[in-house]
Design a protein around this motif. Structure first.
Motif, PDB file in Angstrom:
ATOM      1  N   GLY A  71       0.794  -1.221   0.000  1.00  0.00           N
ATOM      2  CA  GLY A  71       0.000   0.000   0.000  1.00  0.00           C
ATOM      3  C   GLY A  71       0.829   1.275   0.000  1.00  0.00           C
ATOM      4  N   LEU A  72       2.129   1.148   0.192  1.00  0.00           N
ATOM      5  CA  LEU A  72       3.001   2.327   0.166  1.00  0.00           C
ATOM      6  C   LEU A  72       3.154   2.828  -1.265  1.00  0.00           C
ATOM      7  N   PRO A  73       3.496   4.111  -1.410  1.00  0.00           N
ATOM      8  CA  PRO A  73       3.784   4.612  -2.764  1.00  0.00           C
ATOM      9  C   PRO A  73       4.969   3.841  -3.384  1.00  0.00           C
ATOM     10  N   GLU A  74       4.946   3.726  -4.688  1.00  0.00           N
ATOM     11  CA  GLU A  74       5.988   2.991  -5.422  1.00  0.00           C
ATOM     12  C   GLU A  74       7.386   3.463  -5.043  1.00  0.00           C
ATOM     13  N   ALA A  75       7.591   4.763  -4.932  1.00  0.00           N
ATOM     14  CA  ALA A  75       8.917   5.298  -4.604  1.00  0.00           C
ATOM     15  C   ALA A  75       9.378   4.820  -3.231  1.00  0.00           C
ATOM     16  N   ASP A  76       8.466   4.761  -2.255  1.00  0.00           N
ATOM     17  CA  ASP A  76       8.816   4.271  -0.916  1.00  0.00           C
ATOM     18  C   ASP A  76       9.162   2.789  -0.966  1.00  0.00           C
ATOM     19  N   GLU A  94      10.298   1.106  -3.456  1.00  0.00           N
ATOM     20  CA  GLU A  94      11.585   0.929  -4.137  1.00  0.00           C
ATOM     21  C   GLU A  94      12.741   1.232  -3.191  1.00  0.00           C
ATOM     22  N   LEU A  95      12.664   2.339  -2.473  1.00  0.00           N
ATOM     23  CA  LEU A  95      13.736   2.699  -1.535  1.00  0.00           C
ATOM     24  C   LEU A  95      13.897   1.634  -0.456  1.00  0.00           C
ATOM     25  N   LEU A  96      12.795   1.249   0.176  1.00  0.00           N
ATOM     26  CA  LEU A  96      12.859   0.252   1.250  1.00  0.00           C
ATOM     27  C   LEU A  96      13.366  -1.099   0.736  1.00  0.00           C
ATOM     28  N   SER A  97      12.971  -1.444  -0.472  1.00  0.00           N
ATOM     29  CA  SER A  97      13.441  -2.706  -1.070  1.00  0.00           C
ATOM     30  C   SER A  97      14.936  -2.659  -1.356  1.00  0.00           C
ATOM     31  N   LEU A  98      15.413  -1.537  -1.863  1.00  0.00           N
ATOM     32  CA  LEU A  98      16.849  -1.426  -2.153  1.00  0.00           C
ATOM     33  C   LEU A  98      17.678  -1.569  -0.890  1.00  0.00           C
ATOM     34  N   VAL A  99      17.164  -1.085   0.223  1.00  0.00           N
ATOM     35  CA  VAL A  99      17.886  -1.206   1.492  1.00  0.00           C
ATOM     36  C   VAL A  99      17.752  -2.617   2.054  1.00  0.00           C
ATOM     37  N   ALA A 100      16.503  -3.071   2.238  1.00  0.00           N
ATOM     38  CA  ALA A 100      16.259  -4.329   2.946  1.00  0.00           C
ATOM     39  C   ALA A 100      16.582  -5.562   2.120  1.00  0.00           C
ATOM     40  N   TRP A 101      16.173  -5.581   0.879  1.00  0.00           N
ATOM     41  CA  TRP A 101      16.328  -6.794   0.085  1.00  0.00           C
ATOM     42  C   TRP A 101      17.639  -6.828  -0.688  1.00  0.00           C
ATOM     43  N   GLU A 102      18.034  -5.692  -1.230  1.00  0.00           N
ATOM     44  CA  GLU A 102      19.251  -5.666  -2.036  1.00  0.00           C
ATOM     45  C   GLU A 102      20.484  -5.364  -1.194  1.00  0.00           C
ATOM     46  N   GLY A 103      20.276  -4.864   0.026  1.00  0.00           N
ATOM     47  CA  GLY A 103      21.393  -4.598   0.923  1.00  0.00           C
ATOM     48  C   GLY A 103      22.241  -3.403   0.505  1.00  0.00           C
ATOM     49  N   LEU A 104      21.651  -2.464  -0.218  1.00  0.00           N
ATOM     50  CA  LEU A 104      22.418  -1.319  -0.690  1.00  0.00           C
ATOM     51  C   LEU A 104      22.476  -0.232   0.378  1.00  0.00           C
ATOM     52  N   ALA A 105      23.585   0.486   0.402  1.00  0.00           N
ATOM     53  CA  ALA A 105      23.765   1.614   1.309  1.00  0.00           C
ATOM     54  C   ALA A 105      23.317   2.892   0.592  1.00  0.00           C
ATOM     55  N   VAL A 106      23.193   3.958   1.360  1.00  0.00           N
ATOM     56  CA  VAL A 106      22.714   5.232   0.805  1.00  0.00           C
ATOM     57  C   VAL A 106      23.530   5.682  -0.404  1.00  0.00           C
ATOM     58  N   PRO A 107      24.880   5.670  -0.347  1.00  0.00           N
ATOM     59  CA  PRO A 107      25.631   6.105  -1.533  1.00  0.00           C
ATOM     60  C   PRO A 107      25.349   5.232  -2.767  1.00  0.00           C
TER      61      PRO A 107
END
Length: 176
Positions: A107-112, A114-127
């Motif tokens: 139910g979150l916006p697509e942009a949210d 995507e960001l949460l997935s990149l952190v939690a699932w892909e393990g990417l850092a902010v940079p």
């Protein structure tokens, strides 16, 4: 011993050693590992290999020791696994209702998402996320902070109070 001599030794002894290992291992994969390690030891110690039929017997001795090491490793693994299971069983976990968390996430916006997935699932850092999205680190940090707050608020609204547990579910990929 040169490479050609070793290749000949391997050709003559691979099948008998594999049979030896197959009769003593729980799986064909384990037997193949034992044989591979035996020949790796033989290669490293090629200067110590005896001549003729004694080389075959030397290989059986090496396979026997490799198999013993393999069994000890399996025992250590079994003991560690049992200890970890006991430790995990002793820890009370309040798992959130996974379908509810997944529904909130979707139910979150697509942009949210995507960001949460990149952190939690892909393990990417902010940079790294900044490079993926083509924006500044500061922009990613701000967007990520806001996305996390929106996700936490939505979880609370859905009755999921343990945000830490919800984060663990998110990291496991159970939200798809």
């Amino acid at each position: 011993m040169d490479e050609d001599e070793f290749a000949e030794l391997y050709e003559r002894n691979f099948r008998p050693l594999l049979g030896y290992a197959l009769r003593r291992c729980a799986s064909a994969d384990d037997a193949a590992d034992v044989v591979a390690e035996t020949f790796a030891v033989a290669w490293r110690r090629a200067d110590e290999l005896p001549e003729g039929d004694d080389a075959r017997l030397w290989l059986y001795g090496a396979a026997r020791r490799t198999l013993a090491n393999h069994r000890r490793g399996e025992q250590r693994h079994a003991l560690r696994t049992a200890a970890l299971r006991a430790e995990l069983a002793a820890v009370p976990v309040n798992e959130p209702d996974v379908p509810v968390v997944g529904e909130v996430f979707r139910g979150l916006p697509e942009a949210d998402r995507e960001l949460l997935s990149l952190v939690a699932w892909e393990g990417l850092a902010v940079p790294e996320i900044a490079r993926v999205l083509g924006c500044s680190r500061n922009a990613v940090s701000i967007r990520l902070h806001r996305a996390r707050k929106r996700f936490a608020r939505a979880l609370r609204a859905a009755g999921v109070e343990d945000a830490r547990a919800a984060r663990l579910v998110a990291e496991k990929g159970a939200l798809t």
